[in-house]
Design a protein around this motif. Structure first.
Motif, mmCIF file in Angstrom:
data_model
loop_
_atom_site.group_PDB
_atom_site.id
_atom_site.type_symbol
_atom_site.label_atom_id
_atom_site.label_comp_id
_atom_site.label_asym_id
_atom_site.label_seq_id
_atom_site.Cartn_x
_atom_site.Cartn_y
_atom_site.Cartn_z
ATOM 1 N N GLU A 157 0.812 -1.222 0.000
ATOM 2 C CA GLU A 157 0.000 0.000 0.000
ATOM 3 C C GLU A 157 0.849 1.278 0.000
ATOM 4 N N PRO A 158 1.969 1.339 0.748
ATOM 5 C CA PRO A 158 2.785 2.571 0.688
ATOM 6 C C PRO A 158 3.276 2.890 -0.715
ATOM 7 N N THR A 159 3.667 1.871 -1.479
ATOM 8 C CA THR A 159 4.123 2.101 -2.858
ATOM 9 C C THR A 159 2.972 2.608 -3.723
ATOM 10 N N ILE A 160 1.791 2.042 -3.533
ATOM 11 C CA ILE A 160 0.622 2.479 -4.302
ATOM 12 C C ILE A 160 0.286 3.933 -3.968
ATOM 13 N N VAL A 161 0.362 4.271 -2.691
ATOM 14 C CA VAL A 161 0.055 5.649 -2.282
ATOM 15 C C VAL A 161 1.059 6.620 -2.903
ATOM 16 N N SER A 162 2.330 6.222 -2.956
ATOM 17 C CA SER A 162 3.330 7.109 -3.567
ATOM 18 C C SER A 162 3.033 7.330 -5.047
#
Length: 342
Positions: free
Chosen positions: A247-252
């Motif tokens: 999820e952190p990569t998707i948010v970035s």
């Protein structure tokens, strides 16, 4: 791209010319005479003669078109004239003291606004149509609709009067001096290693910067949330989730794709922020450009008001231009549009 920049700079010159005409005319039709305010009212012959002599010395007895041409010459030579009520002090020196304070306050307010807006907008976008989304949009609505001066008064009451945590006015504590480098107290204190001065400058910035920053955060949340929701439903996001990407990569990636639209809004808000500090600087007696402008209006100090308004206009237009350039740099589609325009 260069043709676009040249065109916008030409538009900037036209806007500054129009603003110079408006501010010149408004100041001349406003009630009140700066010379009369200096010398006071009275029918004494000597006093009347002194008023007339001072008016001639300042050039206020000349025809209005001549005064306007002198004003234009001062703009293009970056002289901006001399103050009528501060012993003839050059306006450019007064602006040189006030502008760094306003810029530093605006930067602090922008940082506070972004630190609040980005996590709230991301949470609202990821938790769409939930309690978190409704709470975040409610916060954005309150922040965007509450008047700055009212929020500032509330902060003064709670954090300066009832709980005296932060100072209510000024830039530094009276016993502290800071070596001037840039003219911005906090920046100069950090550059010179004056940590006591840096702490004092920071404490004096908290209330006005928070007042401006929370209002900005409400506006940023609405824009960034809409941009994130638009990106969230694109196919590449579903492909990332299908591959099991965290999820952190998707948010970035969401933030990166939502950034171009948000940058334009931020650029526009920076211009409004520079001009919107007038009320806040007056409320907190913060001696920036807005405070200088209000003092000039109250004293009918024509050169000061004219110089501050024209300079703020230039800063607003240039901030919008920089935002457009960054938008073109971030978004390839905008670059392609510029190339087609060539």
């Amino acid at each position: 791209m260069w043709r676009f920049i040249a065109k916008r700079l030409l538009e900037t010159a036209v806007v500054v010319l129009g603003v110079s005409v408006i501010v010149f005319v408004l100041l001349r039709i406003m009630p009140g005479d700066p010379v009369q305010l200096l010398f006071g009212e009275g029918d004494d012959a000597d006093l009347a003669a002194s008023r007339e002599m001072y008016r001639q010395m300042l050039g206020l007895d000349r025809p209005l078109p001549v005064q306007y041409l002198i004003f234009l010459k001062e703009i293009f030579t970056l002289h901006l004239g001399n103050s009528l009520v501060r012993g003839g002090e050059p306006v450019i020196q007064m602006v040189g003291r006030a502008l760094p304070l306003t810029i530093e306050l605006s930067i602090f307010a922008l940082v506070i606004g972004l630190l609040i807006a980005i996590p709230v907008a991301v949470l609202c976008a990821l938790k769409q149509n939930t309690f978190w989304d409704r709470g975040g949009t409610g916060f954005a609505l309150i922040g965007a609709s509450m008047p700055n001066f009212w929020q500032g008064i509330l902060l003064i009451m709670f954090l300066a009067v009832w709980m005296p945590v932060f100072p209510v006015s000024g830039v530094l504590a009276q016993h502290i001096t800071i070596e001037r480098i840039t003219g911005a107290p906090f920046t100069d204190a950090v550059l010179t290693g004056n940590w006591e001065g840096a702490r004092s400058a920071f404490m004096h910035l908290v209330l006005p910067a928070t007042t401006l920053g929370t209002t900005l955060s409400g506006q940023f949340v609405r824009v960034l949330r809409s941009s994130l929701l638009e990106v969230k439903h694109q196919e590449f996001v579903h492909a990332f989730r299908a591959r099991g990407i965290g999820e952190p990569t998707i948010v970035s990636h969401l933030l990166h794709n939502a950034l171009p639209t948000t940058v334009v809004i931020i650029g526009m808000r920076i211009g409004m922020l520079l001009s919107g500090t007038i009320v806040i600087e007056t409320l907190f007696a913060y001696p920036g450009m807005g405070f200088l402008l209000v003092q000039g209006i109250n004293a009918r100090d024509f050169p000061v008001v004219q110089g501050v308004v024209v300079l703020l206009t230039v800063l607003v237009v240039l901030s919008n231009l920089i935002a457009d350039i960054i938008h073109a740099w971030l978004d390839p589609r905008v670059k392609l549009a510029y190339q087609k325009g060539k």
